[in-house]
Design a protein around this motif. Structure first.
Motif, PDB file in Angstrom:
ATOM      1  N   ASP A  10      15.772   5.947  -9.316  1.00  0.00           N
ATOM      2  CA  ASP A  10      15.904   6.395 -10.711  1.00  0.00           C
ATOM      3  C   ASP A  10      14.818   7.397 -11.091  1.00  0.00           C
ATOM      4  OD1 ASP A  10      13.641   4.855 -10.791  1.00  0.00           O
ATOM      5  OD2 ASP A  10      14.285   3.554 -12.431  1.00  0.00           O
ATOM      6  N   GLY A  11      14.052   7.897 -10.098  1.00  0.00           N
ATOM      7  CA  GLY A  11      13.034   8.902 -10.377  1.00  0.00           C
ATOM      8  C   GLY A  11      11.676   8.322 -10.736  1.00  0.00           C
ATOM      9  N   ALA A  12      11.609   6.995 -10.870  1.00  0.00           N
ATOM     10  CA  ALA A  12      10.312   6.369 -11.148  1.00  0.00           C
ATOM     11  C   ALA A  12       9.447   6.402  -9.872  1.00  0.00           C
ATOM     12  CB  ALA A  12      10.531   4.925 -11.598  1.00  0.00           C
ATOM     13  N   THR A  13       8.144   6.189 -10.045  1.00  0.00           N
ATOM     14  CA  THR A  13       7.241   6.095  -8.901  1.00  0.00           C
ATOM     15  C   THR A  13       6.636   4.701  -8.888  1.00  0.00           C
ATOM     16  OG1 THR A  13       6.724   8.445  -9.023  1.00  0.00           O
ATOM     17  CG2 THR A  13       5.199   7.071  -7.782  1.00  0.00           C
ATOM     18  N   ARG A  14       6.690   4.079  -7.705  1.00  0.00           N
ATOM     19  CA  ARG A  14       6.144   2.732  -7.563  1.00  0.00           C
ATOM     20  C   ARG A  14       4.906   2.811  -6.678  1.00  0.00           C
ATOM     21  NH1 ARG A  14       6.866  -1.930  -4.447  1.00  0.00           N
ATOM     22  NH2 ARG A  14       6.993  -3.819  -5.723  1.00  0.00           N
ATOM     23  N   ILE A  15       3.811   2.276  -7.183  1.00  0.00           N
ATOM     24  CA  ILE A  15       2.532   2.353  -6.470  1.00  0.00           C
ATOM     25  C   ILE A  15       2.108   0.937  -6.118  1.00  0.00           C
ATOM     26  CG2 ILE A  15       0.137   3.135  -6.626  1.00  0.00           C
ATOM     27  CD1 ILE A  15       1.502   4.663  -9.282  1.00  0.00           C
ATOM     28  N   GLY A  16       1.934   0.648  -4.842  1.00  0.00           N
ATOM     29  CA  GLY A  16       1.535  -0.681  -4.409  1.00  0.00           C
ATOM     30  C   GLY A  16       0.146  -1.029  -4.928  1.00  0.00           C
ATOM     31  N   ALA A  31       0.809  -1.222   0.000  1.00  0.00           N
ATOM     32  CA  ALA A  31       0.000   0.000   0.000  1.00  0.00           C
ATOM     33  C   ALA A  31       0.841   1.270   0.000  1.00  0.00           C
ATOM     34  CB  ALA A  31      -0.963  -0.010   1.186  1.00  0.00           C
ATOM     35  N   GLY A  32       2.090   1.175  -0.495  1.00  0.00           N
ATOM     36  CA  GLY A  32       2.956   2.350  -0.486  1.00  0.00           C
ATOM     37  C   GLY A  32       2.979   3.074  -1.829  1.00  0.00           C
ATOM     38  N   ILE A  33       3.282   4.370  -1.783  1.00  0.00           N
ATOM     39  CA  ILE A  33       3.555   5.154  -2.994  1.00  0.00           C
ATOM     40  C   ILE A  33       4.978   5.667  -2.810  1.00  0.00           C
ATOM     41  CG2 ILE A  33       2.845   7.103  -4.433  1.00  0.00           C
ATOM     42  CD1 ILE A  33       0.129   7.031  -2.931  1.00  0.00           C
ATOM     43  N   ASP A  34       5.928   5.130  -3.571  1.00  0.00           N
ATOM     44  CA  ASP A  34       7.335   5.439  -3.320  1.00  0.00           C
ATOM     45  C   ASP A  34       8.029   5.986  -4.548  1.00  0.00           C
ATOM     46  OD1 ASP A  34       7.388   4.334  -0.618  1.00  0.00           O
ATOM     47  OD2 ASP A  34       7.047   2.411  -1.630  1.00  0.00           O
ATOM     48  N   ARG A  59       4.295   0.816 -11.894  1.00  0.00           N
ATOM     49  CA  ARG A  59       5.413   1.755 -11.877  1.00  0.00           C
ATOM     50  C   ARG A  59       5.292   2.761 -13.011  1.00  0.00           C
ATOM     51  NH1 ARG A  59       9.486  -2.074 -12.113  1.00  0.00           N
ATOM     52  NH2 ARG A  59      10.105  -1.163 -14.110  1.00  0.00           N
ATOM     53  N   LEU A  60       5.539   4.023 -12.694  1.00  0.00           N
ATOM     54  CA  LEU A  60       5.603   5.055 -13.722  1.00  0.00           C
ATOM     55  C   LEU A  60       7.047   5.491 -13.849  1.00  0.00           C
ATOM     56  CD1 LEU A  60       2.414   7.156 -12.942  1.00  0.00           C
ATOM     57  CD2 LEU A  60       2.941   6.003 -15.080  1.00  0.00           C
ATOM     58  N   PRO A  61       7.620   5.446 -15.060  1.00  0.00           N
ATOM     59  CA  PRO A  61       9.024   5.815 -15.219  1.00  0.00           C
ATOM     60  C   PRO A  61       9.233   7.307 -14.969  1.00  0.00           C
ATOM     61  CG  PRO A  61       8.006   5.460 -17.366  1.00  0.00           C
ATOM     62  CD  PRO A  61       6.984   5.069 -16.332  1.00  0.00           C
ATOM     63  N   ALA A  62      10.489   7.683 -14.682  1.00  0.00           N
ATOM     64  CA  ALA A  62      10.808   9.078 -14.361  1.00  0.00           C
ATOM     65  C   ALA A  62      10.341  10.019 -15.470  1.00  0.00           C
ATOM     66  CB  ALA A  62      12.310   9.212 -14.141  1.00  0.00           C
ATOM     67  N   PHE A  78       2.216  12.645  -5.681  1.00  0.00           N
ATOM     68  CA  PHE A  78       1.825  11.914  -6.886  1.00  0.00           C
ATOM     69  C   PHE A  78       1.044  12.825  -7.842  1.00  0.00           C
ATOM     70  CE2 PHE A  78      -1.053   9.432  -9.459  1.00  0.00           C
ATOM     71  CZ  PHE A  78      -0.189   8.498 -10.013  1.00  0.00           C
ATOM     72  N   ALA A  79       0.048  13.534  -7.286  1.00  0.00           N
ATOM     73  CA  ALA A  79      -0.780  14.397  -8.138  1.00  0.00           C
ATOM     74  C   ALA A  79       0.056  15.524  -8.740  1.00  0.00           C
ATOM     75  CB  ALA A  79      -1.959  14.957  -7.344  1.00  0.00           C
ATOM     76  N   GLY A  80       1.104  15.951  -8.049  1.00  0.00           N
ATOM     77  CA  GLY A  80       1.979  16.994  -8.578  1.00  0.00           C
ATOM     78  C   GLY A  80       2.818  16.488  -9.739  1.00  0.00           C
ATOM     79  N   ARG A  81       3.254  15.247  -9.666  1.00  0.00           N
ATOM     80  CA  ARG A  81       4.091  14.690 -10.738  1.00  0.00           C
ATOM     81  C   ARG A  81       3.267  14.204 -11.927  1.00  0.00           C
ATOM     82  NH1 ARG A  81       9.270  12.983  -9.634  1.00  0.00           N
ATOM     83  NH2 ARG A  81       9.103  10.904 -10.489  1.00  0.00           N
ATOM     84  N   TYR A  82       2.088  13.658 -11.640  1.00  0.00           N
ATOM     85  CA  TYR A  82       1.259  13.056 -12.698  1.00  0.00           C
ATOM     86  C   TYR A  82      -0.178  13.582 -12.600  1.00  0.00           C
ATOM     87  CZ  TYR A  82       5.191   9.934 -11.806  1.00  0.00           C
ATOM     88  OH  TYR A  82       6.441   9.436 -11.551  1.00  0.00           O
ATOM     89  N   PRO A  83      -0.355  14.902 -12.787  1.00  0.00           N
ATOM     90  CA  PRO A  83      -1.692  15.489 -12.560  1.00  0.00           C
ATOM     91  C   PRO A  83      -2.779  14.860 -13.426  1.00  0.00           C
ATOM     92  CG  PRO A  83      -0.144  17.124 -13.489  1.00  0.00           C
ATOM     93  CD  PRO A  83       0.650  15.901 -13.184  1.00  0.00           C
TER      94      PRO A  83
END
Ligand SMILES: Cc1cc2nc3c(=O)[nH]c(=O)nc-3n(C[C@H](O)[C@H](O)[C@H](O)COP(=O)(O)OP(=O)(O)OC[C@H]3O[C@@H](n4cnc5c(N)ncnc54)[C@H](O)[C@@H]3O)c2cc1C
Ligand code: FES
Ligand code: FES
Lengths: 335, 165
Positions: A63-69, A56-59, A199-202, A83-88
């Protein structure tokens, strides 16, 4: 509802071990329980993964990617300020889906894995012709195939999201675009495999200044899309350095259009260019069951989403996320 | 099969023996615990009549299997008033005619309590309407509902500021 065995594993390994043919994973249950009530889906065993630890983590990764559980709830992801700031555009798509109550329960993995809406038609043989508005105009060769219903997946596929999977043979990962396939089964997940993360890449965050999701529905809120588009632009001065465009509710999977992206690259934004890109996006479309209107609707939705993206991501989430109507907070340029 | 879960319902701790894993939280409340305040409209997540709070978050109790809730805190419409004092959201619904037949009202009120706790709508009517769109009202009392939520939000925020001062 048909009777089922109920298992509540305490760990991820126990969950994988608990799987047997005929079993189904239970996330938030907002899709699965609904379909079990109609009898459309009849699992012999439900494996409740909703409280498994560690998913349940958002990390933000090194490498700048975001991993969402997999178990992050849709509302929590959309409401996470980082998250909303990076991927509105992803947050906007999430907030345009379902209702506040459903988003509080729905999990990230459950959203990716939700059954299409033809599963809802009563009777042993689904009759997709019952609602031509939910039939695909792209990617189905003119056959009556229901569209993929998710809003969330539309921007994700444009941003090159990757799905992390665990199965009896260990972990693997695939592009979200490769999760879906035509026909049955509708996903490439092997029975017994579990989605553990997204995962969303950087590079996906580089579109944050110019990205929008636009969703056209038959009422202002709390309805599935009739057509939707996720548009993002990475600007280099007055020119589009890179564009991403994907469409929702037009195909059996979230539909990315490389032709339109290639056409936009290096150009100066403008109504003409966006119209040509939208034409290219819908070039191969075929109506089914009298839904030719959907092709024109999707074309206009794509062009408008591009114009909205070019006008800039609003500073605040619009009061009506992804809607063509209503007050817009922040940048009004596209209205 | 027999499955035993522990719930805190409106502040009362309860051990519930479930003889069937198919029981939803909605049916548990209404049929087995004699708490009919929470309503069943569609039973499919489409109307919001069954909205309750689980661990402080609004959800549709019709799509939630009770067996998944061991250890959860559930708040229903029956748990809002403090003795004879209505919850500010309840009082605002009465004051602003936020209902006609009343069938959707427990769900509307629980959804509003959840929305106000989420804090994303403030007192902006457009954001309130969007945030409440998971609750349908067959009588179309939407105007009063929006006003009630707006008013309750202001009062609760003012009270919170006073408490903090
Ligand atoms: C009234 C209503 C309106 C809706 N409107 C919209 C809308 O406008 N836009 C939109 O996008 N969606 C909409 N939805 C769908 C909603 O987004 C999905 O129901 C939700 O995202 C499913 O998530 P869940 O966790 O509840 O999944 P579940 O119901 O728990 O599971 C769904 C499916 O995914 C599988 N699954 C769950 N977790 C995993 C995992 N970790 N690995 C592998 N498989 C898994 C399950 O076995 C099941 O097959 C709506 C739903 C309802 C009921
Ligand atoms: S009864 Fe649960 S949403 Fe309608
Ligand atoms: S008051 Fe009658 S349904 Fe809302």
């Amino acid at each position: 509802m048909k009777m089922f065995d109920f298992a509540q594993p305490a760990t991820l390994d126990e969950a994988i071990g608990a799987w047997e043919p005929g079993a189904a994973w239970l996330g938030g249950g907002t899709n699965l329980v609904d379909l079990m009530k109609t009898g459309a889906v009849q699992p012999a065993k439900l494996i409740d993964i909703s409280r498994l630890p560690g998913l349940a983590g958002i990390d933000e990764l090194d490498d700048g990617a975001t991993r969402i559980g997999a178990l992050v709830r849709n509302a929590d992801l959309a409401g996470d300020p980082a998250f909303a700031g990076r991927y509105p555009m992803v947050a906007e798509a999430l907030l345009s889906g379902a209702s506040g109550q459903l988003r509080n329960a729905a999990t990230v993995a459950g959203n990716l894995m939700q059954y299409p809406r033809d599963a809802y038609f009563p009777g042993p043989e689904p009759d997709p012709m019952a609602d031509a508005s939910s039939l695909s105009v792209l990617g189905a060769g003119g056959e009556p195939v229901t569209v993929h219903p998710s809003d969330f997946c539309v921007p994700l596929v444009a941003l090159d999201a990757v799905v992390e999977i665990l199965g009896p043979d260990g972990p693997r990962e695939i592009a979200l675009a490769d999760l879906y396939q035509p026909g049955e089964p509708r996903t490439t997940l092997i029975p017994g495999e579990l989605v553990t993360a997204l995962r969303l890449p950087a590079a996906a965050a580089e579109f944050r200044a110019n990205c929008r999701y636009l969703k056209v529905r038959d009422r202002t809120s709390f309805a599935f899309a009739m057509a939707s588009a996720a548009a993002s632009l990475r600007m280099d001065g007055p020119h589009i350095a890179e564009a991403r465009l994907s469409l929702g509710a037009v195909a059996p999977k979230p539909w990315r259009v490389a032709e339109a992206e290639a056409l936009l690259k290096g150009q100066a934004p403008g109504a003409d260019l966006f119209a040509r890109a939208a034409d290219a996006a819908m070039a191969g479309a075929q109506p089914v069951g009298g839904n030719g209107w959907k092709i024109e609707l999707a074309r206009r939705t794509a062009a408008r989403a591009l114009a909205m993206a070019a006008a800039g991501t609003p500073a605040d989430m619009p009061a009506l996320p992804a809607s063509p109507f209503g007050n817009q907070t922040g940048d009004l340029a596209h209205v | 099969m027999s499955l035993s879960i522990h719930l805190s319902i409106n502040g009362t701790e309860r051990d519930v023996a479930l003889d069937d894993p198919r029981v939803t939280l909605l049916d548990l409340l209404r049929e087995r615990l004699a708490m009919p305040g929470t309503k069943k409209g569609c039973d499919r997540g489409q109307c919001g009549a069954c909205t309750v709070l689980v661990d402080g978050r609004r959800i549709n109790s019709c799509l939630t299997l009770a067996a998944t809730l061991d250890g959860a805190q559930v708040t229903t419409i029956e748990g809002l008033a403090q003795g004879g004092d209505l919850h500010p959201v309840q009082a605002a619904f009465v004051e602003h005619d936020g209902f006609q037949c009343g069938y959707c009202t427990p769900g509307q009120i629980m959804s509003a309590v959840g929305l106000i706790a989420e804090g994303s709508a403030g007192d902006d009517p457009e954001r309130i309407r969007e945030g409440m769109s998971g609750n349908l009202c067959r009588c179309a009392a939407y105007h009063g509902i929006t006003q009630a939520v707006q008013d309750a939000t202001r009062r609760m925020n003012a009270a919170a500021r006073e408490d903090a001062a």
